[in-house]
Design an enzyme around this catalytic site. Sequence first.
Site, mmCIF file in Angstrom:
data_model
loop_
_atom_site.group_PDB
_atom_site.id
_atom_site.type_symbol
_atom_site.label_atom_id
_atom_site.label_comp_id
_atom_site.label_asym_id
_atom_site.label_seq_id
_atom_site.Cartn_x
_atom_site.Cartn_y
_atom_site.Cartn_z
ATOM 1 N N ILE A 175 -1.050 -1.619 7.600
ATOM 2 C CA ILE A 175 -2.100 -1.343 8.597
ATOM 3 C C ILE A 175 -3.383 -1.058 7.840
ATOM 4 O O ILE A 175 -3.474 -0.061 7.110
ATOM 5 C CB ILE A 175 -1.735 -0.152 9.506
ATOM 6 N N ASP A 176 -4.347 -1.932 7.970
ATOM 7 C CA ASP A 176 -5.658 -1.700 7.368
ATOM 8 C C ASP A 176 -6.580 -1.226 8.489
ATOM 9 O O ASP A 176 -6.647 -1.863 9.554
ATOM 10 C CB ASP A 176 -6.221 -2.957 6.714
ATOM 11 N N THR A 234 -6.353 2.293 8.939
ATOM 12 C CA THR A 234 -5.396 3.326 9.381
ATOM 13 C C THR A 234 -6.106 4.475 10.097
ATOM 14 O O THR A 234 -5.577 5.033 11.056
ATOM 15 C CB THR A 234 -4.599 3.880 8.171
ATOM 16 N N GLU A 256 0.835 -1.204 0.000
ATOM 17 C CA GLU A 256 0.000 0.000 0.000
ATOM 18 C C GLU A 256 0.867 1.250 0.000
ATOM 19 O O GLU A 256 0.572 2.212 -0.701
ATOM 20 C CB GLU A 256 -0.927 0.028 1.224
ATOM 21 N N ASP A 283 -0.902 -4.926 2.998
ATOM 22 C CA ASP A 283 -1.420 -3.733 3.666
ATOM 23 C C ASP A 283 -0.849 -3.742 5.081
ATOM 24 O O ASP A 283 -1.259 -4.545 5.920
ATOM 25 C CB ASP A 283 -2.955 -3.754 3.707
HETATM 26 C C1 IPD Z 1 -9.139 1.465 4.073
HETATM 27 C C2 IPD Z 1 -9.974 0.583 4.969
HETATM 28 C C3 IPD Z 1 -11.412 1.031 4.933
HETATM 29 C C4 IPD Z 1 -11.974 0.946 3.523
HETATM 30 C C5 IPD Z 1 -11.133 1.814 2.601
HETATM 31 C C6 IPD Z 1 -9.677 1.405 2.671
HETATM 32 P P1 IPD Z 1 -6.576 1.670 4.906
HETATM 33 O O1 IPD Z 1 -7.792 1.000 4.042
HETATM 34 O O2 IPD Z 1 -9.916 -0.762 4.574
HETATM 35 O O3 IPD Z 1 -12.217 0.194 5.728
HETATM 36 O O4 IPD Z 1 -13.302 1.382 3.544
HETATM 37 O O5 IPD Z 1 -11.592 1.640 1.279
HETATM 38 O O6 IPD Z 1 -8.915 2.271 1.849
HETATM 39 O O7 IPD Z 1 -6.349 3.023 4.289
HETATM 40 O O8 IPD Z 1 -7.039 1.760 6.297
HETATM 41 O O9 IPD Z 1 -5.456 0.734 4.652
#
Ligand code: IPD
Length: 271
Positions: free
Chosen positions: A89-90, A92, A72, A87
């Site tokens: 940290i998902d 974030t 990412e 990813d």
């Molecule tokens: C996000 C999360 C969020 C989703 C967004 C993503 P990130 O990723 O998964 O739940 O709704 O589309 O971009 O930025 O926290 O890695």
Amino acid sequence: MIIGTEELDAREQALVAVTREAGELARELFSKPIEVKLKGKQDYITEADGQVERMIISRLKARFPDDAFLGEEGGADGKSDRLWVIDPIDGTANFAHGIPHFCVSIAFMAGSELTLGAIAAPMYGELYRARLGRGAFLNDRAMRVTDTDIKQAVVELGWSSRRPVRAYTSLIERVLATGATFLRAGSGALGLAYVAAGRTHGYCELHINSWDTLAGLLMVREAGGWTNDFLGSDGLTRGNAVLACAPGLKDALVAATGVGQANEKLERRIS
Ligand code: IPD
């Protein structure tokens, strides 16, 4: 499959170890003051994202120097039919606001085949993993999706600033009209893992990136669920809409969300 069992065994073992270690690093960083920036509308980046991603890639590169990476934060690195999608940290935004609902999510693809996935949710002590054809597990427990009547279903509806607000509010309305309820917890990867674990019944988002979804999608399929063909139409590099659910809810949710309709031929159901 274009990869031998031994090669895959080695990657599975490395995947589980590095996901666990990355989860621990993310947990440590969560308890410290950390620099937070916005890279887009409601799209956060913290110092922790880069640090965790660099650690994951250095560990995996040390063992598999010829493999390629798609992270990412760092983007694409190398060219190979063995690809790690990361990813760090998902969730974030949750992480940045001190909310413990976040995870590390890593998938491995052999050619076009999504083969391995692991997710660590370190604040909950949870490690999810799946291997193509060999099931999905939460810690040591095999996962199964939960089928239910649509009127008792809980469907997570992820929100992305990459689609118009009206498209999201209309999605909520259409899903509520089926009789299901919805939630949004802010981590697409964990949202999918929850469907696999049978905690919720579906996850939908109108645009999401591959690093947020691939590990969780494999888990849903291996836990007996249905997913749309996320990787079709260049989903790996451009992202796509996602719908994953218990098989009995597929028709109602495809009709309500519109996701999965165009790709009927390519959709997969693994029971
Ligand atoms: C996000 C999360 C969020 C989703 C967004 C993503 P990130 O990723 O998964 O739940 O709704 O589309 O971009 O930025 O926290 O890695």
